[in-house]
Scaffold this active site. Sequence first.
Site, short mmCIF file in Angstrom:
data_model
loop_
_atom_site.label_atom_id
_atom_site.label_comp_id
_atom_site.label_asym_id
_atom_site.label_seq_id
_atom_site.Cartn_x
_atom_site.Cartn_y
_atom_site.Cartn_z
CG ASP A 1 13.08 15.68 -4.87
OD1 ASP A 1 14.27 15.61 -5.21
OD2 ASP A 1 12.16 15.97 -5.67
CG HIS B 1 12.22 17.45 -9.36
ND1 HIS B 1 12.75 16.70 -8.33
CD2 HIS B 1 12.90 17.10 -10.46
CE1 HIS B 1 13.71 15.93 -8.82
NE2 HIS B 1 13.83 16.16 -10.10
N1 LIG Z 1 11.10 14.37 -11.19
C1 LIG Z 1 12.14 13.66 -10.80
O1 LIG Z 1 12.35 13.44 -9.62
C2 LIG Z 1 13.11 13.07 -11.79
C3 LIG Z 1 14.11 12.19 -11.35
C4 LIG Z 1 14.99 11.64 -12.28
C5 LIG Z 1 14.90 12.00 -13.63
N2 LIG Z 1 13.93 12.87 -14.02
C6 LIG Z 1 13.78 13.24 -15.44
O2 LIG Z 1 13.16 12.15 -16.13
C7 LIG Z 1 13.44 12.24 -17.51
C8 LIG Z 1 13.84 10.89 -18.08
O3 LIG Z 1 15.04 10.44 -17.48
P1 LIG Z 1 15.83 9.16 -18.05
O4 LIG Z 1 17.03 9.01 -17.19
O5 LIG Z 1 14.93 8.02 -18.26
O6 LIG Z 1 16.30 9.75 -19.47
P2 LIG Z 1 16.76 8.98 -20.79
O7 LIG Z 1 17.45 10.00 -21.62
O8 LIG Z 1 17.44 7.69 -20.47
O9 LIG Z 1 15.37 8.61 -21.49
C9 LIG Z 1 14.48 9.55 -21.98
C10 LIG Z 1 13.71 8.92 -23.12
O10 LIG Z 1 12.69 9.85 -23.51
C11 LIG Z 1 12.58 9.77 -24.91
N3 LIG Z 1 11.87 10.94 -25.44
C12 LIG Z 1 12.35 12.18 -25.72
N4 LIG Z 1 11.37 12.94 -26.23
C13 LIG Z 1 10.25 12.19 -26.26
C14 LIG Z 1 8.91 12.41 -26.68
N5 LIG Z 1 8.54 13.58 -27.20
N6 LIG Z 1 8.02 11.41 -26.56
C15 LIG Z 1 8.38 10.23 -26.06
N7 LIG Z 1 9.63 9.94 -25.65
C16 LIG Z 1 10.55 10.91 -25.75
C17 LIG Z 1 14.03 9.63 -25.38
O11 LIG Z 1 14.09 9.13 -26.71
C18 LIG Z 1 14.57 8.65 -24.35
O12 LIG Z 1 14.40 7.30 -24.77
C19 LIG Z 1 14.52 13.33 -17.64
O13 LIG Z 1 13.88 14.52 -18.04
C20 LIG Z 1 15.04 13.45 -16.22
O14 LIG Z 1 15.58 14.74 -15.99
C21 LIG Z 1 13.05 13.41 -13.14
#
Ligand SMILES: NC(=O)c1ccc[n+]([C@@H]2O[C@H](COP(=O)([O-])OP(=O)(O)OC[C@H]3O[C@@H](n4cnc5c(N)ncnc54)[C@H](O)[C@@H]3O)[C@@H](O)[C@H]2O)c1
Length: 317
Positions: free
Chosen positions: A161, A189
């Site tokens: 952000d 966030h």
């Molecule tokens: N804080 C921020 O600014 C911000 C920004 C972008 C995305 N995010 C968040 O980051 C996260 C990941 O995003 P992404 O685009 O890589 O998602 P994605 O769905 O491509 O990947 C997530 C991965 O996490 C794995 N996973 C699920 N549960 C798990 C567990 N218990 N242990 C280990 N791995 C596990 C899934 O199998 C998947 O491979 C999401 O929650 C998204 O909302 C946060």
Amino acid sequence: MSQKAPIRVLVTGAAGQIAYSLVNFIAKGDVFGTDQPLDLILLDIKLMMEVLGGVVMELKDCALPLLREIVATDDYEVAFKDIDVAFLVGAMPRKQGMERKDLLTANVTIFKGQGQALDKYAKKNVKVIVVGNPANTNALICSKYAPSIPKENFTAMTRLDQNRAMAQIAERLDCNVNDVNKVIIWGNHSATQYPDVRFATAVKNGATMIQKRGAAVIAARKLSSAMSAAKASCDHIKDWWFGTGDRWVSMAVPSDGSYGIKEGLVYSFPVICTGGDERKYKIVQGLKIDDFSRSKMDLSAKELEEEREMALSVCKD
Ligand SMILES: NC(=O)c1ccc[n+]([C@@H]2O[C@H](COP(=O)([O-])OP(=O)(O)OC[C@H]3O[C@@H](n4cnc5c(N)ncnc54)[C@H](O)[C@@H]3O)[C@@H](O)[C@H]2O)c1
């Protein structure tokens, strides 16, 4: 060849889209320096092990000199053992029709388990960044179940952000993004975050469209922000590791009561990181909070209190 001992860095959600950029940034030295060898531990769920195997192949094919060992696993003991830094990216995604409470509940289970694993297996000075949403509350739960690790070692990411805000300002003023400083993200966030440019230098006017930027990326790419989120998590940890000098950066950290935010809530504040061996951060103090800012900051704090209540209500112990 570097003489430094390798550090152990964990990335969870390692088969996902953020991790696909992140592991390369980390392994080529963008975060811990180009003289710091490292072992990379990649955790995902069992179902994703084949995909993760492909990520490992590509990482090897990058021929990165700093990268010593690569471990791909779905086992918490293997993943969390002796780690120095944890990028907790994996989380339960929000599915269509899912209520906020359901999402929180699913994530409490994940982050409770990972907190317990950190408590049991990680180094006691491990530094944790939670990226997986709802990031602030996930960090709070993780810390609750890792009582042997200092609370201040648990942080959540609002750097994306901040970076978005800085980039928008630089574009509008036609200046380099490095010339923009003192942009603050307060709070959660989420859409209640408050991007505050009142103290920003190299800025002439108003806040931007930061809260809606994530939705704009999804609309264009048909996938959520990943490269920029990976870069932001690297910026967060790099600044925590090496220090910020007098730059302000936004990190969601456990509140110590600063600015009237209830103690313990994981809330985004402007901080300065001191680097050195101690790698501490300090919340920037003494900023004047006007009525408008107060109401925005309180709104985000209220949302976090609700999230905390909801999350704790599903913690059985
Ligand atoms: N804080 C921020 O600014 C911000 C920004 C972008 C995305 N995010 C968040 O980051 C996260 C990941 O995003 P992404 O685009 O890589 O998602 P994605 O769905 O491509 O990947 C997530 C991965 O996490 C794995 N996973 C699920 N549960 C798990 C567990 N218990 N242990 C280990 N791995 C596990 C899934 O199998 C998947 O491979 C999401 O929650 C998204 O909302 C946060």
